[in-house]
Design a protein around this motif. Sequence first.
Motif, PDB file in Angstrom:
ATOM      1  N   VAL A 142      11.348   1.682  -2.373  1.00 46.39           N
ATOM      2  CA  VAL A 142      11.344   2.964  -1.658  1.00 46.39           C
ATOM      3  C   VAL A 142      10.353   2.884  -0.501  1.00 46.39           C
ATOM      4  O   VAL A 142       9.450   2.050  -0.491  1.00 46.39           O
ATOM      5  CB  VAL A 142      10.964   4.138  -2.586  1.00 46.39           C
ATOM      6  CG1 VAL A 142      11.967   4.278  -3.724  1.00 46.39           C
ATOM      7  CG2 VAL A 142       9.550   3.978  -3.150  1.00 46.39           C
ATOM      8  N   THR A 143      10.518   3.775   0.469  1.00 46.08           N
ATOM      9  CA  THR A 143       9.563   3.869   1.571  1.00 46.08           C
ATOM     10  C   THR A 143       8.330   4.648   1.126  1.00 46.08           C
ATOM     11  O   THR A 143       8.368   5.390   0.145  1.00 46.08           O
ATOM     12  CB  THR A 143      10.210   4.557   2.779  1.00 46.08           C
ATOM     13  OG1 THR A 143      10.831   5.778   2.356  1.00 46.08           O
ATOM     14  CG2 THR A 143      11.268   3.668   3.399  1.00 46.08           C
ATOM     15  N   THR A 144       7.237   4.465   1.859  1.00 46.97           N
ATOM     16  CA  THR A 144       5.981   5.105   1.461  1.00 46.97           C
ATOM     17  C   THR A 144       5.646   6.312   2.336  1.00 46.97           C
ATOM     18  O   THR A 144       5.581   7.434   1.834  1.00 46.97           O
ATOM     19  CB  THR A 144       4.830   4.090   1.496  1.00 46.97           C
ATOM     20  OG1 THR A 144       4.739   3.502   2.804  1.00 46.97           O
ATOM     21  CG2 THR A 144       5.038   2.996   0.459  1.00 46.97           C
ATOM     22  N   THR A 145       5.434   6.101   3.626  1.00 46.24           N
ATOM     23  CA  THR A 145       5.088   7.195   4.533  1.00 46.24           C
ATOM     24  C   THR A 145       5.913   7.073   5.813  1.00 46.24           C
ATOM     25  O   THR A 145       6.365   5.980   6.160  1.00 46.24           O
ATOM     26  CB  THR A 145       3.593   7.163   4.905  1.00 46.24           C
ATOM     27  OG1 THR A 145       3.322   5.947   5.615  1.00 46.24           O
ATOM     28  CG2 THR A 145       2.714   7.229   3.660  1.00 46.24           C
ATOM     29  N   PRO A 146       6.100   8.181   6.551  1.00 48.87           N
ATOM     30  CA  PRO A 146       6.912   8.111   7.774  1.00 48.87           C
ATOM     31  C   PRO A 146       6.389   7.108   8.788  1.00 48.87           C
ATOM     32  O   PRO A 146       7.169   6.384   9.413  1.00 48.87           O
ATOM     33  CB  PRO A 146       6.837   9.541   8.326  1.00 48.87           C
ATOM     34  CG  PRO A 146       6.554  10.396   7.145  1.00 48.87           C
ATOM     35  CD  PRO A 146       5.698   9.564   6.236  1.00 48.87           C
ATOM     36  N   PHE A 173      10.009  10.942   0.921  1.00 52.42           N
ATOM     37  CA  PHE A 173       8.743  10.233   0.705  1.00 52.42           C
ATOM     38  C   PHE A 173       8.017  10.703  -0.554  1.00 52.42           C
ATOM     39  O   PHE A 173       6.897  10.270  -0.819  1.00 52.42           O
ATOM     40  CB  PHE A 173       7.830  10.401   1.925  1.00 52.42           C
ATOM     41  CG  PHE A 173       8.422   9.810   3.163  1.00 52.42           C
ATOM     42  CD1 PHE A 173       8.359   8.446   3.395  1.00 52.42           C
ATOM     43  CD2 PHE A 173       9.082  10.612   4.072  1.00 52.42           C
ATOM     44  CE1 PHE A 173       8.926   7.888   4.518  1.00 52.42           C
ATOM     45  CE2 PHE A 173       9.663  10.067   5.206  1.00 52.42           C
ATOM     46  CZ  PHE A 173       9.583   8.695   5.432  1.00 52.42           C
ATOM     47  N   SER A 174       8.677  11.553  -1.326  1.00 52.09           N
ATOM     48  CA  SER A 174       8.014  12.147  -2.492  1.00 52.09           C
ATOM     49  C   SER A 174       7.792  11.148  -3.614  1.00 52.09           C
ATOM     50  O   SER A 174       6.986  11.403  -4.514  1.00 52.09           O
ATOM     51  CB  SER A 174       8.833  13.343  -3.011  1.00 52.09           C
ATOM     52  OG  SER A 174      10.110  12.914  -3.470  1.00 52.09           O
ATOM     53  N   ILE A 175       8.499  10.013  -3.610  1.00 57.77           N
ATOM     54  CA  ILE A 175       8.279   9.011  -4.654  1.00 57.77           C
ATOM     55  C   ILE A 175       7.670   7.738  -4.077  1.00 57.77           C
ATOM     56  O   ILE A 175       7.644   6.701  -4.736  1.00 57.77           O
ATOM     57  CB  ILE A 175       9.582   8.695  -5.421  1.00 57.77           C
ATOM     58  CG1 ILE A 175      10.659   8.136  -4.488  1.00 57.77           C
ATOM     59  CG2 ILE A 175      10.088   9.926  -6.150  1.00 57.77           C
ATOM     60  CD1 ILE A 175      11.906   7.698  -5.232  1.00 57.77           C
ATOM     61  N   VAL A 258       6.149  -1.549   8.761  1.00 54.97           N
ATOM     62  CA  VAL A 258       6.930  -1.058   7.629  1.00 54.97           C
ATOM     63  C   VAL A 258       6.224  -1.428   6.330  1.00 54.97           C
ATOM     64  O   VAL A 258       5.757  -2.562   6.171  1.00 54.97           O
ATOM     65  CB  VAL A 258       8.359  -1.652   7.625  1.00 54.97           C
ATOM     66  CG1 VAL A 258       9.154  -1.147   6.420  1.00 54.97           C
ATOM     67  CG2 VAL A 258       9.078  -1.307   8.916  1.00 54.97           C
ATOM     68  N   GLU A 259       6.169  -0.482   5.433  1.00 61.72           N
ATOM     69  CA  GLU A 259       5.611  -0.712   4.096  1.00 61.72           C
ATOM     70  C   GLU A 259       6.634  -0.257   3.062  1.00 61.72           C
ATOM     71  O   GLU A 259       7.211   0.826   3.188  1.00 61.72           O
ATOM     72  CB  GLU A 259       4.317   0.066   3.925  1.00 61.72           C
ATOM     73  CG  GLU A 259       3.634  -0.144   2.595  1.00 61.72           C
ATOM     74  CD  GLU A 259       2.347   0.647   2.480  1.00 61.72           C
ATOM     75  OE1 GLU A 259       1.267   0.035   2.608  1.00 61.72           O
ATOM     76  OE2 GLU A 259       2.429   1.882   2.288  1.00 61.72           O
ATOM     77  N   VAL A 260       6.847  -1.068   2.049  1.00 63.73           N
ATOM     78  CA  VAL A 260       7.833  -0.756   1.015  1.00 63.73           C
ATOM     79  C   VAL A 260       7.157  -0.856  -0.362  1.00 63.73           C
ATOM     80  O   VAL A 260       6.419  -1.808  -0.634  1.00 63.73           O
ATOM     81  CB  VAL A 260       9.037  -1.732   1.093  1.00 63.73           C
ATOM     82  CG1 VAL A 260       9.973  -1.520  -0.086  1.00 63.73           C
ATOM     83  CG2 VAL A 260       9.787  -1.505   2.405  1.00 63.73           C
ATOM     84  N   LEU A 261       7.444   0.136  -1.191  1.00 65.55           N
ATOM     85  CA  LEU A 261       6.903   0.184  -2.548  1.00 65.55           C
ATOM     86  C   LEU A 261       8.000  -0.237  -3.511  1.00 65.55           C
ATOM     87  O   LEU A 261       9.141   0.230  -3.428  1.00 65.55           O
ATOM     88  CB  LEU A 261       6.454   1.611  -2.858  1.00 65.55           C
ATOM     89  CG  LEU A 261       5.813   1.878  -4.208  1.00 65.55           C
ATOM     90  CD1 LEU A 261       4.484   1.140  -4.343  1.00 65.55           C
ATOM     91  CD2 LEU A 261       5.593   3.389  -4.396  1.00 65.55           C
TER      92      LEU A 261
END
Length: 267
Positions: A142-146, A173-175, A258-261
């Motif tokens: 999932v994505t982290t922040t805009p 971005f809630s998760i 880009v950051e991905v969780l």
Amino acid sequence: MTRELAYRQEAAAEYDCAFSHVSAHFVPYLLRAARLTPGRRVLDVATGTGIAAEAALAVVGPEGLVVATDISPEMVEKARQRLGLAPNAFATVENGQALSFPADSFDAVLCSLGLMFFPDPALGLAEFRRVLRLGGRAAASVTTTPERSYNARINVAVARYVPSLAAATARTFSIGDERRLRFLFESAGFQDVEIFTEAYSFTLPSFDAYFGPFERGGGSSGQALVTLPEEVRRAVREDVRRELENGAGPGGPVEVPVEVLFGSGCK
């Protein structure tokens, strides 16, 4: 052809131009989180154009099976084209929150950058676990922040001019928080939950190279754009351009961080 159908087809057609390089960069981390090995039966949920499914097929080999699913028929058709004539891979339309497969059907479930778009991510994870065999593993990214998302900065800019879209944009971005994602996996009944983050900065030769595919309707961000009045589209473009060029001046390359969780768990 209805206007809505035309928009969906545009989104699918331009998705790879807009976003495939981002998905492809982060997919290997997802496959490792799912601990794929040859011969496994894999379900790829929210497959888009089938990037993760294609990568999974290369890992599981001819003795394995890959089923690619998406709620969008247009995306499923693109995934079918990507998977080609492989006899052990197919794509089908499915709702990730209400999968039609029997319990204990798969060794692994993947969801590449899709779970944050589910109306109820917790329900989606519960479905992932249901269709897994005992000992199987699900992995989602999932994505982290805009400001650390490849395309959601566009959605945030759109929401400035269309406030009715702000809540839906924020929900994606809630998760994107480690504790929240871990909580969702554990609440769904997963064991051995692992959470980690990966980051990468993509270099584009120009702002137009970045923004053009979205202007043509690529992906969800592009579809949000093409429905707007022309003056709003221009304003959104300028907002995003200023953010990415960041004083470097027009016409040169742009960097998109880009950051991905990633989250994974075992049934």
